[in-house]
Design a protein around this motif. Structure first.
Motif, PDB file in Angstrom:
ATOM      1  N   SER A  49      49.568  34.192  37.921  1.00 53.39           N
ATOM      2  CA  SER A  49      48.131  33.972  37.888  1.00 53.39           C
ATOM      3  C   SER A  49      47.556  34.599  36.629  1.00 53.39           C
ATOM      4  O   SER A  49      48.263  35.254  35.873  1.00 53.39           O
ATOM      5  CB  SER A  49      47.474  34.584  39.126  1.00 53.39           C
ATOM      6  OG  SER A  49      46.105  34.245  39.152  1.00 53.39           O
ATOM      7  N   HIS A  64      34.724  36.990  38.481  1.00 55.09           N
ATOM      8  CA  HIS A  64      35.543  38.027  39.129  1.00 55.09           C
ATOM      9  C   HIS A  64      35.519  37.921  40.657  1.00 55.09           C
ATOM     10  O   HIS A  64      36.542  38.097  41.309  1.00 55.09           O
ATOM     11  CB  HIS A  64      35.082  39.422  38.689  1.00 55.09           C
ATOM     12  CG  HIS A  64      35.363  39.713  37.242  1.00 55.09           C
ATOM     13  ND1 HIS A  64      35.306  40.968  36.694  1.00 55.09           N
ATOM     14  CD2 HIS A  64      35.700  38.889  36.221  1.00 55.09           C
ATOM     15  CE1 HIS A  64      35.601  40.914  35.406  1.00 55.09           C
ATOM     16  NE2 HIS A  64      35.828  39.668  35.095  1.00 55.09           N
ATOM     17  N   TYR A 113      37.560  35.057  41.921  1.00 59.54           N
ATOM     18  CA  TYR A 113      38.982  35.348  41.742  1.00 59.54           C
ATOM     19  C   TYR A 113      39.506  36.273  42.843  1.00 59.54           C
ATOM     20  O   TYR A 113      40.607  36.078  43.367  1.00 59.54           O
ATOM     21  CB  TYR A 113      39.245  35.963  40.356  1.00 59.54           C
ATOM     22  CG  TYR A 113      40.719  36.203  40.170  1.00 59.54           C
ATOM     23  CD1 TYR A 113      41.569  35.124  39.969  1.00 59.54           C
ATOM     24  CD2 TYR A 113      41.272  37.472  40.287  1.00 59.54           C
ATOM     25  CE1 TYR A 113      42.934  35.300  39.869  1.00 59.54           C
ATOM     26  CE2 TYR A 113      42.636  37.657  40.183  1.00 59.54           C
ATOM     27  CZ  TYR A 113      43.461  36.565  39.971  1.00 59.54           C
ATOM     28  OH  TYR A 113      44.824  36.739  39.890  1.00 59.54           O
ATOM     29  N   GLU A 143      40.260  34.259  45.921  1.00 62.95           N
ATOM     30  CA  GLU A 143      41.508  33.483  45.779  1.00 62.95           C
ATOM     31  C   GLU A 143      42.713  34.413  45.889  1.00 62.95           C
ATOM     32  O   GLU A 143      43.700  34.114  46.576  1.00 62.95           O
ATOM     33  CB  GLU A 143      41.554  32.792  44.414  1.00 62.95           C
ATOM     34  CG  GLU A 143      40.560  31.661  44.241  1.00 62.95           C
ATOM     35  CD  GLU A 143      40.300  31.317  42.773  1.00 62.95           C
ATOM     36  OE1 GLU A 143      39.338  30.583  42.534  1.00 62.95           O
ATOM     37  OE2 GLU A 143      41.031  31.806  41.879  1.00 62.95           O
ATOM     38  N   GLU A 169      45.001  29.582  37.822  1.00 57.26           N
ATOM     39  CA  GLU A 169      44.012  30.332  37.028  1.00 57.26           C
ATOM     40  C   GLU A 169      42.799  29.438  36.794  1.00 57.26           C
ATOM     41  O   GLU A 169      42.916  28.214  36.738  1.00 57.26           O
ATOM     42  CB  GLU A 169      44.602  30.772  35.672  1.00 57.26           C
ATOM     43  CG  GLU A 169      43.617  31.608  34.846  1.00 57.26           C
ATOM     44  CD  GLU A 169      44.237  32.351  33.654  1.00 57.26           C
ATOM     45  OE1 GLU A 169      45.468  32.303  33.477  1.00 57.26           O
ATOM     46  OE2 GLU A 169      43.455  32.975  32.896  1.00 57.26           O
ATOM     47  N   ASP A 229      40.335  24.724  35.312  1.00 57.01           N
ATOM     48  CA  ASP A 229      41.218  25.241  36.376  1.00 57.01           C
ATOM     49  C   ASP A 229      42.611  24.671  36.214  1.00 57.01           C
ATOM     50  O   ASP A 229      42.763  23.513  35.828  1.00 57.01           O
ATOM     51  CB  ASP A 229      40.812  24.706  37.756  1.00 57.01           C
ATOM     52  CG  ASP A 229      39.454  25.151  38.210  1.00 57.01           C
ATOM     53  OD1 ASP A 229      38.925  26.107  37.636  1.00 57.01           O
ATOM     54  OD2 ASP A 229      38.960  24.527  39.171  1.00 57.01           O
TER      55      ASP A 229
END
Ligand code: IPD
Ligand code: CA
Ligand code: CA
Ligand code: CA
Length: 266
Positions: free
Chosen positions: A157, A167, A170, A173, A207, A243
């Motif tokens: 990642s 942030h 993320y 995820e 990512e 993405d």
């Protein structure tokens, strides 16, 4: 394995820029560094490598367009072709003396990436792919890993750097994926991460916030290695969304599902 003339041009450009990066890596403390934004750096090494790649590619195919991370885009006159170049992917690693960085070069034809080269000069690993011709590392055929369940998988990642505004998303995820997989790795150079998926070193990768030059060459490497790549929604709008989710067919689908789970309410 026979490379086309075009792929050879790309390989020669990547090797030449790689030599320049290796020289600069040996004297990294003397390099001039500037700051593009919080946690976002660029150095003389990036600019030099981009000029080398640009001049090599444009000498060979002067009518093609050129998109590189460190320069303004040049529209080509032939209308069909565009080079997409990251002269130094992993600048932060490079500037910290961490030998995980690469030159990444892709060729787009009528909006589709048809060839890609990713070269890590520190390990001398050269990843190449052309549409319909398979994917290779130093002339050996590579394939994506065959693992079938996330709990057996090591997934790569990219953690958003200081200035990136995603942030919170993320962390959600990460929490979801971390709860399903054997392990997660963050190596710091997205192009190489994608090459590692193509080579079966990483079982998958995700990512957000990436640019075309981070992913273009990796996309074709993964597809030619038998893998699947999409944005977070599972569609092919990777350049538009920024993405990327990748893996073999099963792991790619499982990662898209996991990364899209709703945020827990408590
Ligand atoms: C970066 C690297 C990193 C990724 C960042 C990219 P750069 O590219 O690929 O792994 O997390 O999003 O911007 O700036 O070193 O070429
Ligand atoms: Ca950069
Ligand atoms: Ca990059
Ligand atoms: Ca870069």
């Amino acid at each position: 394995m026979a490379r086309s003339a075009l792929l050879n041009v790309m390989v020669q450009a990547a090797l030449k820029a790689g030599k320049s990066l290796s020289r600069d890596f040996g004297e990294v403390q003397n390099l001039q560094v500037s700051v593009k934004g919080p946690g976002d750096f660029v150095s003389q090494a990036d600019f030099k490598a981009e000029k080398i790649v640009h001049d090599e590619l444009m000498k060979a195919r002067p009518t093609y367009g050129f998109m590189g991370e460190e320069s303004a885009e040049e529209k080509g006159t032939d209308g069909a072709h565009r080079w997409i170049v990251d002269p130094l992917d992993g600048t932060t690693n490079f500037l910290h003396g961490i030998p995980q960085f690469a030159v990444s070069i892709a060729l787009e034809r009528n909006g589709e990436v048809v060839a890609g080269v990713i070269f890590n000069p520190a390990t001398d690993e050269l990843f190449t792919a052309e549409k319909g011709g398979g994917a290779f590392m130093n002339d050996r055929r590579i394939r994506v890993a065959a693992r079938r369940v996330l709990s057996d998988c090591v997934i790569g990642s990219g953690v958003p750097h200081l200035g990136r505004g995603n942030h919170g998303k993320y962390l959600v995820e990460l929490r979801h994926v971390m709860g399903e997989v054997a392990g997660i790795r963050r190596f710091g150079a997205a192009a190489l991460d994608l090459a590692y998926v193509a080579a079966g070193r990483l079982d998958g990768f995700w990512e957000s916030g990436l640019s075309p030059w981070d992913v273009a060459a990796g996309l074709i490497l993964i597809r030619e290695a038998g893998g699947f790549v999409s944005d977070m929604k599972g569609t092919t709008d990777i350049f538009g969304s920024g993405d990327v989710v990748a893996g073999n067919e099963l792991i790619h689908k499982a990662l898209v599902d996991v990364a899209n789970r709703p945020v827990p309410t408590r």
